[in-house]
Design a protein around this motif. Structure first.
Motif, mmCIF file in Angstrom:
data_model
loop_
_atom_site.group_PDB
_atom_site.id
_atom_site.type_symbol
_atom_site.label_atom_id
_atom_site.label_comp_id
_atom_site.label_asym_id
_atom_site.label_seq_id
_atom_site.Cartn_x
_atom_site.Cartn_y
_atom_site.Cartn_z
ATOM 1 N N TYR A 183 -7.771 0.054 5.227
ATOM 2 C CA TYR A 183 -6.878 1.496 5.295
ATOM 3 C C TYR A 183 -7.499 2.458 6.126
ATOM 4 O O TYR A 183 -8.729 2.530 5.560
ATOM 5 C CB TYR A 183 -6.030 1.743 4.212
ATOM 6 C CG TYR A 183 -5.674 2.847 4.233
ATOM 7 C CD1 TYR A 183 -4.422 3.034 5.184
ATOM 8 C CD2 TYR A 183 -5.943 3.876 3.574
ATOM 9 C CE1 TYR A 183 -4.272 4.338 4.944
ATOM 10 C CE2 TYR A 183 -5.265 4.999 3.282
ATOM 11 C CZ TYR A 183 -4.004 5.452 4.168
ATOM 12 O OH TYR A 183 -3.759 5.881 4.762
ATOM 13 N N CYS A 228 0.126 3.607 3.641
ATOM 14 C CA CYS A 228 0.667 3.138 4.719
ATOM 15 C C CYS A 228 1.417 1.999 4.656
ATOM 16 O O CYS A 228 2.600 1.446 5.479
ATOM 17 C CB CYS A 228 -0.826 2.286 5.225
ATOM 18 S SG CYS A 228 -1.134 1.004 4.781
ATOM 19 N N CYS A 257 0.849 -1.382 0.126
ATOM 20 C CA CYS A 257 -0.291 -0.677 -0.073
ATOM 21 C C CYS A 257 1.122 1.026 0.292
ATOM 22 O O CYS A 257 2.084 1.547 0.985
ATOM 23 C CB CYS A 257 -0.663 0.251 1.300
ATOM 24 S SG CYS A 257 -2.052 1.586 1.415
HETATM 25 ZN ZN LIG Z 1 -2.416 1.183 3.617
#
Ligand SMILES: [Zn+2]
Length: 233
Positions: free
Chosen positions: A219, A209, A206
């Motif tokens: 998320y 994050c 991702c």
């Molecule tokens: Zn993420």
């Protein structure tokens, strides 16, 4: 698969449903033999990948001589059977494996475990630690910095424990639900410096994050984190 268990726990069973069926040792039969040359694998991807596509791709990636057997166990989760145990061990010990840039997490076969209990939240990754002073490129340093990530499995050093070179490579068991470690700050003789990390192979993660696996809740955007990992990659 965990969701199914949750639903079942809420059910009120009839006497017939609740009556235990005693399962003797002989029932698993010769499955243990097949299990010795089998693995369980899961592709970490939102996209559902078919059994045949997964099989033909991984045969190439793993460079196995004989065809593999892939059985679908759940979403992107497969039972994989090799022609013999040594081919299986070669793949299980090698890390890390990617399917089209998505992480392919492997577990050793445990024929007594229910699929809903399979845990694909950890994987071994080779972390390359850069910019270390030569005197500190050794096993102890690898273990010290590596253990700040998680459990250190191996440090790639020569027989005398040193590892002069471009980087110090450390195999670490990583929790995929945590952000991929990018750097550590060290203090040597009172001087603070950065040890940047690179990865031998890095699966898709991702961009916001830095996690490879998002939890069930998905998320949640926190301030200042947007695109943090695009910059790094
Ligand atoms: Zn993420």
């Amino acid at each position: 698969m965990e969701e199914i268990e949750e639903v079942w726990r809420k059910l009120k069973l009839t006497d017939e449903e609740d009556c235990p069926i005693e399962v003797g040792q002989g029932v698993h039969g010769s499955m243990d033999l097949k299990g010795r040359r089998s693995l369980i694998g899961k592709i970490i991807s939102e996209r559902i990948i078919g059994r045949e596509v997964a099989r033909s791709m991984m045969e190439k990636v793993w460079k196995v001589g004989k065809p593999l057997e892939f059985q679908e166990i759940g979403g992107n989760c497969f039972g994989i059977t090799f022609v013999n145990r040594s081919e299986k061990m070669k793949v299980l010990d090698g890390c890390l494996w990617l399917f089209d840039n998505h992480l392919f997490v492997l577990l050793d076969f445990d024929g007594g475990m229910q699929p809903c209990l399979f845990n694909f939240d950890h994987a071994h990754m080779w972390v390359q630690m850069l910019n270390l002073p030569l005197s500190y490129m050794n096993k102890q340093m690898g273990e010290l910095i590596g253990s700040s990530i998680e459990k250190v499995m191996e440090v790639d050093v020569q027989e005398d424990g040193s590892a002069w070179g471009r980087c110090l490579s450390v195999k670490v068991e990583c929790d995929l639900r945590r952000s991929v470690a990018r750097v550590r700050t060290i203090v040597v003789d009172g001087r603070t410096s950065w040890v940047p990390f690179q990865y031998e192979k890095l699966p898709r993660l991702c961009f916001n994050c830095g996690r490879i696996v998002h939890g069930k809740e998905g998320y949640k955007e926190s301030e200042g984190s947007v695109g943090q990992y695009v910059v790094w990659l």
